[in-house]
Design a protein around this motif. Structure first.
Motif, short mmCIF file in Angstrom:
data_model
loop_
_atom_site.label_atom_id
_atom_site.label_comp_id
_atom_site.label_asym_id
_atom_site.label_seq_id
_atom_site.Cartn_x
_atom_site.Cartn_y
_atom_site.Cartn_z
N THR A 182 0.87 -1.29 0.11
CA THR A 182 0.08 -0.22 0.14
C THR A 182 0.86 1.37 0.10
OG1 THR A 182 -0.06 0.13 2.48
CG2 THR A 182 -1.71 -1.23 1.46
N VAL A 183 0.45 2.59 -0.60
CA VAL A 183 1.17 3.82 -0.58
C VAL A 183 1.72 4.05 0.88
CG1 VAL A 183 0.98 6.13 -0.97
CG2 VAL A 183 -0.05 4.54 -2.60
N ARG A 184 0.59 3.80 1.82
CA ARG A 184 0.90 4.14 3.44
C ARG A 184 2.07 3.53 3.66
NH1 ARG A 184 -1.90 6.97 7.33
NH2 ARG A 184 -1.29 5.92 9.34
N ALA A 185 1.83 2.05 3.39
CA ALA A 185 3.07 1.09 4.09
C ALA A 185 4.49 1.48 3.51
CB ALA A 185 2.52 -0.23 3.80
N VAL A 186 4.58 1.70 1.97
CA VAL A 186 5.90 2.15 1.46
C VAL A 186 6.33 3.49 1.71
CG1 VAL A 186 6.89 2.10 -0.75
CG2 VAL A 186 5.32 0.24 -0.41
N LEU A 187 5.35 4.45 1.48
CA LEU A 187 5.90 5.70 2.19
C LEU A 187 6.36 5.74 3.45
CD1 LEU A 187 3.36 8.05 0.50
CD2 LEU A 187 5.65 7.58 -0.48
N LYS A 188 5.74 5.25 4.41
CA LYS A 188 6.08 5.13 5.76
C LYS A 188 7.27 4.43 6.16
CE LYS A 188 3.95 4.72 10.41
NZ LYS A 188 2.81 4.43 11.07
N ASN A 189 7.55 3.17 5.56
CA ASN A 189 8.58 2.12 5.83
C ASN A 189 9.31 1.46 4.81
OD1 ASN A 189 10.47 0.82 7.30
ND2 ASN A 189 8.97 -0.64 7.90
N PRO A 190 9.93 2.48 3.69
CA PRO A 190 10.24 1.66 2.64
C PRO A 190 11.45 0.65 3.14
CG PRO A 190 11.21 3.99 2.73
CD PRO A 190 10.41 3.70 3.84
N GLN A 191 11.36 -0.46 2.04
CA GLN A 191 12.38 -1.57 2.63
C GLN A 191 13.53 -1.61 1.63
OE1 GLN A 191 11.83 -3.64 5.26
NE2 GLN A 191 10.44 -1.93 5.79
N HIS A 192 13.44 -1.25 0.35
CA HIS A 192 14.66 -1.40 -0.68
C HIS A 192 15.26 -0.05 -0.73
CE1 HIS A 192 16.46 -2.21 -4.40
NE2 HIS A 192 16.24 -3.47 -4.42
N ALA A 193 16.61 -0.33 -1.09
CA ALA A 193 17.28 1.04 -1.03
C ALA A 193 16.79 1.66 -2.33
CB ALA A 193 18.88 0.64 -1.26
N TYR A 194 16.52 1.38 -3.47
CA TYR A 194 16.07 2.14 -4.67
C TYR A 194 14.78 2.93 -4.58
CZ TYR A 194 14.60 3.14 -9.08
OH TYR A 194 14.33 3.94 -10.64
N THR A 195 14.04 2.54 -3.29
CA THR A 195 12.81 3.05 -3.01
C THR A 195 13.16 4.16 -2.25
OG1 THR A 195 11.63 1.18 -3.00
CG2 THR A 195 10.35 2.78 -1.98
N ARG A 196 14.06 4.16 -1.27
CA ARG A 196 14.47 5.15 -0.59
C ARG A 196 14.99 6.30 -1.39
NH1 ARG A 196 15.69 0.54 2.88
NH2 ARG A 196 17.95 0.64 2.28
N ALA A 197 15.94 5.81 -2.20
CA ALA A 197 16.50 6.69 -3.16
C ALA A 197 15.56 7.63 -3.68
CB ALA A 197 17.44 5.99 -4.05
N LEU A 198 14.47 6.99 -4.34
CA LEU A 198 13.53 7.68 -4.91
C LEU A 198 12.65 8.75 -4.09
CD1 LEU A 198 11.53 4.90 -7.30
CD2 LEU A 198 12.98 6.94 -8.22
N LEU A 199 12.49 8.15 -2.89
CA LEU A 199 11.90 9.05 -1.91
C LEU A 199 12.63 10.43 -1.36
CD1 LEU A 199 10.07 6.42 0.52
CD2 LEU A 199 8.87 8.37 -1.00
N ASP A 200 13.92 9.95 -1.43
CA ASP A 200 14.83 11.14 -0.73
C ASP A 200 15.12 12.30 -1.95
OD1 ASP A 200 15.38 9.90 1.57
OD2 ASP A 200 17.30 8.92 0.76
N ALA A 201 14.58 12.05 -3.15
CA ALA A 201 14.65 12.72 -4.52
C ALA A 201 13.49 13.77 -4.36
CB ALA A 201 14.79 11.93 -5.82
N LEU A 202 12.52 13.33 -3.58
CA LEU A 202 11.39 14.42 -3.34
C LEU A 202 11.79 15.64 -2.89
CD1 LEU A 202 8.64 12.03 -1.93
CD2 LEU A 202 8.67 13.35 -4.06
#
Length: 278
Positions: free
Chosen positions: A250-270
């Motif tokens: 879910t969007v809520r779960a992934v935004l709150k607690n991203p598990q993969h380094a690539y996901t975290r990198a995309l979020l950090d680019a915001l």
């Protein structure tokens, strides 16, 4: 009492699409699996070249040579047409014709490539109605004008006879949305629908898609590289990297607690996150 279908609307199972070139085989989609629930929006997220659009084009069997689906299933559990494995359909199949534009529609990334420059915008929408519904031209025109009104185009009777080059970018995108939704598809694929638009128009277009989704009751596959867009409109998210799904939930779960380094990198680019760090 009518039994409610609990299955997802669409299941993509171990999908593999490759480009066969003189230099070798390039796997663009490499064993992708995800599902889209009925009435929900799934965002497929990743940077350019990650395989998002190739996945979407594979779902509609629009991959052109040297590209080819080399494995996997694309199961559409349609309430109107039953279960269809799109990956197995013959290119000349009447069922595939029914799927494209009827059961599944697509909003393309650049509206000028989706619209013919030599036909009026209204005639192009009406043609989609005539292809997928048993009706006459007068009724197709009435339905087109009604749909143009729903997508927020003023003076729809006049706009019907105008050509794409006479409309602004935002209005052209609204026309493409009208064309995609006029046959009330079960699944709408939106491929970066706001990329070429300014921020104000982006918000309007995303809101419009959400409103029409609720009205029609369709599911949406939103293809984007922007987690800001995902947070606004999606229910579920699948993160794609180098042709593979590396994280989903879910969007809520992934935004709150991203598990993969690539996901975290995309979020950090915001920009909002960068501002907080600064």
């Amino acid at each position: 009492m009518e039994e409610i279908d609990q299955r997802p609307l669409l299941e993509v199972l171990d999908l593999r699409t490759s480009f066969i070139t003189s230099d070798g085989v390039v796997p663009a989609v490499d064993g992708v699996t995800f599902s889209i629930a009925r009435g929900r929006t799934l965002a497929l997220v990743g940077e350019s070249g990650s395989g998002k659009s190739v996945t979407a084009y594979s779902m509609l069997r629009l991959i052109q040579p040297p590209g080819k689906i080399v494995g996997g299933k694309i199961l559409l559990h349609s309430s109107r047409a039953g279960e269809i494995d799109i990956a197995q359909l013959d290119e000349r199949s009447g069922t595939l014709y029914k799927v494209r534009g009827g059961l599944i529609s697509m909003i393309f990334q650049e509206p000028m490539t989706a619209l013919s420059p030599v036909h009026s915008v209204g005639s192009q929408i009406a043609e989609a109605i005539l292809l997928h519904q048993r009706t006459n031209r007068a009724e197709a025109r009435r339905l087109t004008v009604e749909m143009l009104t729903k997508v927020g185009i003023a003076q729809p009777e006049e706009r019907f006879d105008q050509y794409p080059h006479e409309l602004s970018g935002g209005m052209r995108q609204r026309v493409v949305i009208a064309m995609a939704l006029v046959c009330r598809p079960e699944l709408l694929i939106a491929d970066e629908p706001t990329t070429a638009l300014d921020v104000t128009i982006q918000a309007q277009i995303l809101g419009l898609i959400k409103t029409l989704q609720r009205e029609i009751g369709c599911s949406v596959l939103l293809i984007t590289h922007d987690f800001g867009v995902v947070a606004q409109v999606a229910d579920d998210v699948a993160v794609m990297y180098r042709g593979k799904i590396v994280e989903q939930g879910t969007v809520r779960a992934v935004l709150k607690n991203p598990q993969h380094a690539y996901t975290r990198a995309l979020l950090d680019a915001l920009p909002s996150r960068r501002a907080r760090v600064a």
